[in-house]
Design a protein around this motif. Structure first.
Motif, PDB file in Angstrom:
ATOM      1  N   THR A   1       0.828  -1.210   0.000  1.00  0.00           N
ATOM      2  CA  THR A   1       0.000   0.000   0.000  1.00  0.00           C
ATOM      3  C   THR A   1       0.857   1.253   0.000  1.00  0.00           C
ATOM      4  O   THR A   1       0.416   2.313  -0.427  1.00  0.00           O
ATOM      5  N   ASP A   2       2.083   1.135   0.498  1.00  0.00           N
ATOM      6  CA  ASP A   2       3.034   2.242   0.526  1.00  0.00           C
ATOM      7  C   ASP A   2       4.400   1.648   0.192  1.00  0.00           C
ATOM      8  O   ASP A   2       5.052   1.032   1.035  1.00  0.00           O
ATOM      9  N   ALA A   3       4.827   1.818  -1.057  1.00  0.00           N
ATOM     10  CA  ALA A   3       6.053   1.175  -1.530  1.00  0.00           C
ATOM     11  C   ALA A   3       7.272   1.595  -0.718  1.00  0.00           C
ATOM     12  O   ALA A   3       8.124   0.760  -0.408  1.00  0.00           O
ATOM     13  N   ALA A   4       7.374   2.855  -0.358  1.00  0.00           N
ATOM     14  CA  ALA A   4       8.542   3.313   0.413  1.00  0.00           C
ATOM     15  C   ALA A   4       8.596   2.611   1.772  1.00  0.00           C
ATOM     16  O   ALA A   4       9.664   2.184   2.214  1.00  0.00           O
ATOM     17  N   ARG A   5       7.457   2.476   2.420  1.00  0.00           N
ATOM     18  CA  ARG A   5       7.403   1.784   3.720  1.00  0.00           C
ATOM     19  C   ARG A   5       7.768   0.316   3.536  1.00  0.00           C
ATOM     20  O   ARG A   5       8.518  -0.258   4.337  1.00  0.00           O
ATOM     21  N   ALA A   6       7.275  -0.312   2.470  1.00  0.00           N
ATOM     22  CA  ALA A   6       7.580  -1.721   2.207  1.00  0.00           C
ATOM     23  C   ALA A   6       9.070  -1.913   1.936  1.00  0.00           C
ATOM     24  O   ALA A   6       9.682  -2.845   2.459  1.00  0.00           O
ATOM     25  N   VAL A   7       9.669  -1.032   1.134  1.00  0.00           N
ATOM     26  CA  VAL A   7      11.104  -1.133   0.854  1.00  0.00           C
ATOM     27  C   VAL A   7      11.900  -1.032   2.150  1.00  0.00           C
ATOM     28  O   VAL A   7      12.839  -1.792   2.381  1.00  0.00           O
ATOM     29  N   ALA A   8      11.529  -0.108   3.023  1.00  0.00           N
ATOM     30  CA  ALA A   8      12.234   0.046   4.309  1.00  0.00           C
ATOM     31  C   ALA A   8      12.123  -1.233   5.139  1.00  0.00           C
ATOM     32  O   ALA A   8      13.097  -1.660   5.769  1.00  0.00           O
ATOM     33  N   TRP A   9      10.952  -1.864   5.140  1.00  0.00           N
ATOM     34  CA  TRP A   9      10.776  -3.107   5.905  1.00  0.00           C
ATOM     35  C   TRP A   9      11.627  -4.218   5.312  1.00  0.00           C
ATOM     36  O   TRP A   9      12.314  -4.945   6.042  1.00  0.00           O
ATOM     37  N   TYR A  10      11.621  -4.368   3.987  1.00  0.00           N
ATOM     38  CA  TYR A  10      12.403  -5.432   3.351  1.00  0.00           C
ATOM     39  C   TYR A  10      13.902  -5.188   3.470  1.00  0.00           C
ATOM     40  O   TYR A  10      14.689  -6.133   3.416  1.00  0.00           O
ATOM     41  N   ARG A  11      14.296  -3.942   3.671  1.00  0.00           N
ATOM     42  CA  ARG A  11      15.714  -3.642   3.923  1.00  0.00           C
ATOM     43  C   ARG A  11      16.195  -4.372   5.174  1.00  0.00           C
ATOM     44  O   ARG A  11      17.351  -4.776   5.255  1.00  0.00           O
ATOM     45  N   ARG A  12      15.322  -4.548   6.143  1.00  0.00           N
ATOM     46  CA  ARG A  12      15.686  -5.264   7.371  1.00  0.00           C
ATOM     47  C   ARG A  12      16.003  -6.728   7.085  1.00  0.00           C
ATOM     48  O   ARG A  12      16.658  -7.393   7.885  1.00  0.00           O
ATOM     49  N   LEU A  13      15.544  -7.236   5.949  1.00  0.00           N
ATOM     50  CA  LEU A  13      15.858  -8.601   5.516  1.00  0.00           C
ATOM     51  C   LEU A  13      17.007  -8.613   4.512  1.00  0.00           C
ATOM     52  O   LEU A  13      17.222  -9.596   3.821  1.00  0.00           O
ATOM     53  N   ALA A  14      17.736  -7.501   4.419  1.00  0.00           N
ATOM     54  CA  ALA A  14      18.900  -7.356   3.537  1.00  0.00           C
ATOM     55  C   ALA A  14      18.539  -7.239   2.059  1.00  0.00           C
ATOM     56  O   ALA A  14      19.365  -7.490   1.198  1.00  0.00           O
ATOM     57  N   PHE A  15      17.292  -6.860   1.752  1.00  0.00           N
ATOM     58  CA  PHE A  15      16.930  -6.554   0.375  1.00  0.00           C
ATOM     59  C   PHE A  15      17.323  -5.110   0.080  1.00  0.00           C
ATOM     60  O   PHE A  15      17.289  -4.256   0.968  1.00  0.00           O
ATOM     61  N   VAL A  16      17.693  -4.846  -1.161  1.00  0.00           N
ATOM     62  CA  VAL A  16      17.993  -3.480  -1.596  1.00  0.00           C
ATOM     63  C   VAL A  16      17.098  -3.151  -2.786  1.00  0.00           C
ATOM     64  O   VAL A  16      16.762  -4.023  -3.595  1.00  0.00           O
TER      65      VAL A  16
END
Length: 111
Positions: free
Chosen positions: A12-27
């Motif tokens: 629903t909010d791509a920026a928020r999702a990207v920040a969350w997936y960053r915690r799993l080492a996604f870039v």
């Protein structure tokens, strides 16, 4: 090019999702948006593992389940403060839910 499948997850909010997936080492690899105010479509990757995060309502349903195999489940467990199930079907595993309700079963296979 090697063949691959890339799951599309609802965001629903791509920026928020990207920040969350960053915690799993996604870039974040890239982001597409037709113009201001339009939904965003984002690619995130962790090594050879890639996910698409889409704000487009018709692309994916909430509550999707994906399995992610990682080398160090204990690092994921520590980052998200969740227990590891030592007897999981996929190995040592834990389950996470992202900010949009997508479910991730994350596992390190047994040796």
């Amino acid at each position: 090019m090697d063949e691959q499948v890339v799951p599309v997850l609802r965001a629903t909010d791509a920026a928020r999702a990207v920040a969350w997936y960053r915690r799993l080492a996604f870039v974040q690899e890239w982001e597409h948006q037709f113009g201001p105010g339009f939904p965003r479509f984002v690619s995130v990757a962790r090594g050879d593992v890639r996910l698409y995060l889409s704000e487009h309502q018709g692309d994916a349903r909430p509550n999707t389940l994906i399995h992610l195999y990682v080398r160090d489940i204990d690092a994921v467990s520590g980052e998200f403060d969740v227990p590891v199930d030592e007897e999981g079907l996929a190995g040592r595993e834990c389950e996470l839910v992202d900010p949009d309700g997508n479910r991730l079963r994350i596992a390190t296979p047994r040796p």
